[in-house]
Motif scaffolding. Structure first.
Motif, PDB file in Angstrom:
ATOM      1  N   GLU A 469     -11.297  47.770  24.030  1.00 19.76           N
ATOM      2  CA  GLU A 469     -11.494  47.210  25.404  1.00 19.76           C
ATOM      3  C   GLU A 469     -12.872  46.119  25.627  1.00 19.76           C
ATOM      4  O   GLU A 469     -12.985  45.723  26.806  1.00 19.76           O
ATOM      5  CB  GLU A 469     -11.299  48.076  26.479  1.00 19.76           C
ATOM      6  N   LYS A 470     -13.801  46.596  24.606  1.00 14.85           N
ATOM      7  CA  LYS A 470     -15.253  45.647  24.631  1.00 14.85           C
ATOM      8  C   LYS A 470     -14.656  44.030  25.014  1.00 14.85           C
ATOM      9  O   LYS A 470     -15.645  43.562  25.713  1.00 14.85           O
ATOM     10  CB  LYS A 470     -16.016  45.927  23.474  1.00 14.85           C
ATOM     11  N   SER A 508      -3.520  50.535  17.121  1.00 14.16           N
ATOM     12  CA  SER A 508      -4.881  49.799  17.784  1.00 14.16           C
ATOM     13  C   SER A 508      -4.299  48.571  18.331  1.00 14.16           C
ATOM     14  O   SER A 508      -4.666  48.021  19.663  1.00 14.16           O
ATOM     15  CB  SER A 508      -5.997  49.573  16.830  1.00 14.16           C
ATOM     16  N   ILE A 509      -3.290  47.923  17.672  1.00  8.30           N
ATOM     17  CA  ILE A 509      -2.361  46.824  18.114  1.00  8.30           C
ATOM     18  C   ILE A 509      -1.552  47.113  19.184  1.00  8.30           C
ATOM     19  O   ILE A 509      -1.588  46.211  20.370  1.00  8.30           O
ATOM     20  CB  ILE A 509      -1.670  46.072  17.088  1.00  8.30           C
ATOM     21  N   GLN A 510      -0.731  47.839  19.115  1.00 11.51           N
ATOM     22  CA  GLN A 510       0.348  48.518  20.143  1.00 11.51           C
ATOM     23  C   GLN A 510      -0.432  48.776  21.625  1.00 11.51           C
ATOM     24  O   GLN A 510      -0.012  48.562  22.472  1.00 11.51           O
ATOM     25  CB  GLN A 510       1.109  49.472  19.624  1.00 11.51           C
ATOM     26  N   GLN A 511      -1.595  49.738  21.324  1.00  9.75           N
ATOM     27  CA  GLN A 511      -2.209  50.304  22.561  1.00  9.75           C
ATOM     28  C   GLN A 511      -3.031  49.516  23.052  1.00  9.75           C
ATOM     29  O   GLN A 511      -3.756  49.705  24.342  1.00  9.75           O
ATOM     30  CB  GLN A 511      -2.808  51.583  21.984  1.00  9.75           C
ATOM     31  N   LEU A 538       5.877  46.240  15.689  1.00  7.27           N
ATOM     32  CA  LEU A 538       5.640  45.361  16.550  1.00  7.27           C
ATOM     33  C   LEU A 538       6.741  44.667  17.526  1.00  7.27           C
ATOM     34  O   LEU A 538       6.665  44.665  18.752  1.00  7.27           O
ATOM     35  CB  LEU A 538       4.539  44.376  16.265  1.00  7.27           C
ATOM     36  N   LEU A 539       7.628  44.316  16.546  1.00 11.82           N
ATOM     37  CA  LEU A 539       8.979  43.643  17.180  1.00 11.82           C
ATOM     38  C   LEU A 539       9.816  44.965  17.823  1.00 11.82           C
ATOM     39  O   LEU A 539      10.709  44.453  18.867  1.00 11.82           O
ATOM     40  CB  LEU A 539       9.733  43.045  16.028  1.00 11.82           C
TER      41      LEU A 539
END
Length: 915
Positions: A469-470, A508-511, A538-539
């Motif tokens: 989130e940085k 980390s990508i999904q969240q 991801l899909l």
């Protein structure tokens, strides 16, 4: 098609109605709408009728209307060759040239100049232009000059005939200086023969001392350069002339103009430069100021990057290498960057001449890049000069990478041990974006992904940092996330053990707070780089975030394809342990099931504007390949279940010959199907064609392996001859990625397995033979499949539109399809007219219109632009279209089919390339 014909007829009626309005402003408003309508209905019959109406309005209207018609004509030059009754059109336009109004004559001359593409050899028009040059009205004379330039560029006869007239006007004292300045560019088109071009050059050379003012010198030097580039003569003399102005003329505008002309000659006629010319540029370089040095370095970069240049002297101590060595460490960063770019361009010349010198120049270039990065990294990247220098250096880095991998290893070391160490560069800064984009480009064309694997911890930490989130609100976050993900994918390909894409990386990508479109882009890159497990997860998340049913089916189909490929890939992540073939066979069966489901779902995503023919065929061929590997395993199990002692040798040989022969034929069939897919996919980009060829070669290798094991015991030379017949020339030498290398490595490994078997087991059918076949199959399946760019994006789109007259709207509605017969009544209509146009659409994407719900609300995110889609690139061009007609005659209830006799059965279309 029928509806388009009806709409064009209605539009034509509306346009002609607009030309009959009483108010001049309303008529002009109707005229300017013509150009847009031409683009919408580009059929010859419509174009002809519309232009005839414009010609009639031009003849009877006033000058304001004529200016509007001139504007429409100039904007529609690409449609002028579709005018069928051109004589009548030209007659109406040409009638205005005899009016007493000089403004009307001037507009007509410009109109004729705009039509020069198709009337370039009309002698009466040539005569009118010559008369216009003698006019005492300034506006008419300028219009005649414009027409002269247009006709001289299209007609060699006119250029030859007008040369003396231009020379007289330039030498005449009564000609105004402004008119002379406009007349000089006409001479650049005097290149029909050597005599005329020599005369034109002599005229221009006489003007230089006679008119030394800056405007005359600039336009004269430019015209001389263009004339030389067209004729390819006097190139050394022109280079010498331009260098003399660079050295001796005190005016900076003239100097930089001369350098621009040198750059033009280097671009168009590099093969006519000699080492003497290059040495002269080097001498001029040492006598120049810093600004001129940078401009001259640009000229040398253009010259040395050309593939048609004569061999350059790159021996130690040559003037060009000394220039690079002295400038690479200059205090001027831009000059240093250009010197590095120049020395990088010299690598190809050094490679052809001397390998040791090549290595020396490469190492010097890398050292120079290292030193300039030491200067650039601590500086703020706000300066345009620094950003330009950085981009030049990064573009040079991609040219340094070769098959040895030495430069690539050094580049990774520079970036990951210095640039991104101790937070010297902010991860989401513009400078970081440029660097990561370059690293991603180098990595995707890499032969050595193992060099990246050393820095996997650094890459993983960078990826987790940018997903945090940085940097949630940073504008560069999305593209930098994609670049680092691409580098991570290549890094993972260099790992022979477990994947580096752990659950923490994918989570980390999904969240993260990345929007759903960015996540889809990451999944698409995972498809293209063989990371199907990441794409699947991801899909699965994105399936319910789209705004239409077709887009849901598209993503769901991709998810099933990714599940199939990830199922196969899971067999080869065993930490170096041998592959278990029963597990492999089971996973292939599961993968085939996923492909069945995926193809069915993709077919549900088909829309009238998005056919998905290539996508479904590509997935179908992959499914058939997997099924064939499974069938091969079943054939090999015959020996495993019933070894030779339990089955007579003759029956075994006959059975396996038949089974394996079927496998060979099926592999060849799929090979041919891949070849047809390459040929039928007209708008494919070169990378996609290479990708299809890699899959095609996989089938060829398997057929080669089976044939070698069957035939080599009877014919010892079969294996050697078959091995030499396998080629890996993709036809696109600039594309050499990790997947192309992987298929070559698979072929070498299979060849070594077969050689080892043939030396140890001379008999045909043993358990060792079946083990060898299953190992060959596993080697081919271990090569990760990369879904090509064309599967997701079209960089060009070509369509052929046909219009049939007389139209039959009722029959078309009843048929509902365009493939059914076109019925006409022969007693009333004896002629069927077919018109065709080739339409080139702007680059599109199969997922360009996907709108993804980012927050489960009414806010949708769709890509407004895609930077990696080049709308003006063309890979294939249409040169010929053949129209075959078949006539079915109905007579007393019987149908008789015969070949049609048509006056014109072949429609030829010629396209012009543009950048």
């Amino acid at each position: 098609m029928e509806e388009s014909i009806q709409e064009s007829g209605i539009a034509l009626v509306e346009l002609h109605k607009g030309l009959t309005l009483e108010r001049c402003g309303d008529v002009c408003g109707a005229i300017v709408k013509f150009q847009e309508t031409f683009t919408k209905y580009p059929f010859p019959s419509f174009i002809s009728s519309a232009f005839l109406g414009l010609a009639e309005a031009y003849r009877n209207g006033n000058n304001v209307m004529r200016l509007c018609i001139l504007r429409v004509t100039r904007q529609s030059r690409s449609h002028l060759d579709k005018i069928t009754n051109f004589e009548e059109f030209l007659k109406k336009i040409f009638s205005v040239i005899h009016t007493n109004d000089p403004l009307a004559r001037a507009i007509t001359l410009r109109m004729l100049g705009s039509l020069s593409k198709i009337i370039s050899e009309r002698k009466n028009v040539h005569h009118c232009i010559c008369k216009g040059l003698d006019s005492h009205d300034e506006v008419e004379q300028e219009a005649a000059i414009f027409a002269t330039i247009q006709f001289a560029s299209d007609s060699h006869d006119f250029a030859n005939s007008i040369c003396n007239k231009i020379a007289t006007l330039l030498k005449g004292l009564s000609t105004q200086l402004e008119i002379k300045l406009q007349l000089i560019p006409v001479l650049q088109h005097m290149h029909a023969d050597v005599e005329i071009s020599t005369k034109a050059r002599d005229i221009l050379m006489d003007l230089l001392p006679s008119y030394p003012t800056q405007d005359f010198v600039l336009i004269t030097l430019k015209t001389l350069t263009l004339l030389s580039s067209h004729t390819f003569v006097d190139i050394p003399a022109q280079v010498e002339l331009l260098l003399r102005y660079v050295r001796c003329d005190p005016r900076n505008a003239v100097r930089f103009n001369a350098i621009d002309n040198l750059n033009l000659l280097a671009n168009r006629a590099a093969h006519l430069w000699s080492n003497k010319d290059i040495n002269a540029v080097c001498e001029t370089f040492h006598e120049s100021t810093n600004c001129l040095k940078r401009a001259l370095l640009n000229v040398m970069c253009t010259l040395c990057s050309s593939s048609s240049i004569v061999p350059v002297d790159v021996s130690p101590g040559s003037p060009l290498l000394n220039l690079c060595s002295n400038s690479m460490y200059d205090s001027d960063i831009m000059q240093s960057a250009l010197a590095i770019k120049l020395q990088t361009s010299l690598l190809s010349h050094a490679f052809r001449c001397n390998k040791k010198q090549y290595q020396s120049i490469r190492n010097q270039t890398i050292d120079g890049i290292d030193s300039i990065l030491l200067l650039l990294i601590p500086l703020p990247s706000n300066s345009n000069n620094e950003r330009k220098a950085l981009k030049i250096i990064l573009s040079a880095l991609q040219l340094l990478c070769d098959e040895s991998g030495i430069a690539e290893e050094r580049i990774y070391e520079i970036f990951f041990t210095y640039v991104y160490a101790e937070s010297r560069v902010e991860i989401c800064s513009d400078m970081s974006r440029y660097m990561l984009e370059t690293l991603a480009a180098i990595a995707t064309n890499s032969h050595f992904p193992k060099y990246l694997f050393e820095y996997k911890k650094k890459l993983c930490s960078m990826f987790l940092e940018v997903c945090s989130e940085k940097y949630a609100d940073h504008p560069n976050r999305s593209c930098i996330t994609i670049f680092i993900f691409v580098i991570l994918c290549i890094c993972d390909l260099g790992s022979e053990k477990s994947s580096i894409f752990t659950n923490s990386i994918i989570d980390s990508i999904q969240q993260s707070s990345l929007n759903h479109w960015t996540k889809y882009q990451i999944a698409r890159q995972a498809f293209r780089l063989g990371q199907h497990g990441v794409a699947r997860r991801l899909l699965k998340e994105l399936c319910d975030c789209v705004t239409s049913e077709q887009h849901h089916f598209w993503i769901s189909g991709l998810e099933q394809l990714a599940m199939g490929e990830s199922t196969i890939a899971s067999c080869f992540r065993s930490g170096g342990a041998p592959v278990s073939w029963p597990l492999m066979d089971s996973n292939i069966t599961k993968a085939v099931g996923h492909y069945h489901s995926g193809i069915s779902i993709l077919m549900a995503a088909v829309t009238p504007n998005r056919g998905l023919e290539f996508q479904c065929e590509y997935a179908r061929l992959r499914r058939e390949t997997l099924q064939l590997h499974s069938h091969l395993a079943s054939c090999c199990q015959i020996i495993t279940v019933k070894p030779p002692p339990a089955l007579s040798k003759g029956v075994l040989e006959i059975t396996l010959n038949e089974k394996l022969g079927e496998c060979i034929k099926k592999f060849h069939t799929i090979d041919v199907a891949y070849s047809k897919l390459r040929m039928s996919s007209f708008d494919c980009d070169p990378t996609t064609l290479t990708n299809i060829e890699v899959l095609q070669q996989g089938c060829s290798i398997m057929a080669f392996a089976i044939e070698s094991l069957i035939q080599s015991s009877g014919d010892k030379s079969f294996f050697t001859d078959a091995k030499t017949s396998i080629f890996f020339d993709t036809g696109y030498p600039q594309r050499s990625d990790v997947f192309s290398k992987a298929i070559k490595g698979a072929f070498e490994k299979i060849s070594s397995l077969i050689e080892e078997f043939l030396t140890k087991e001379p008999n045909k059918f043993t358990q060792v033979c079946t083990q060898c076949l299953t190992q060959c199959s596993a080697v081919i399946l271990s090569v990760p499949i990369s879904y090509p760019r064309y599967f997701f994006q079209n960089l060009q789109s070509t369509r052929i539109g046909l219009a049939i007259k007389p139209s039959n709207k009722t029959a078309a509605i009843q048929r509902g399809t365009t493939t059914d017969p076109y019925r006409i009544d022969a007693e009333k209509r004896l002629t069927l007219k077919v018109e065709g146009v080739i339409q080139r659409d702007v680059a599109t994407s199969n997922d360009n219109q996907i709108q993804i719900d980012s927050h489960k609300s009414s806010n949708f995110l769709a890509p407004s632009s895609n930077k990696d889609v080049s709308a003006k690139r063309r890979f294939r061009e249409v040169c010929e279209v053949k129209l075959h007609l078949t006539v079915v005659r109905k007579y007393k209830g019987n149908h008789k089919k015969m070949q049609a006799k048509v006056l014109m059965f072949c429609l030829l279309f010629y396209w012009y390339l543009f950048s």
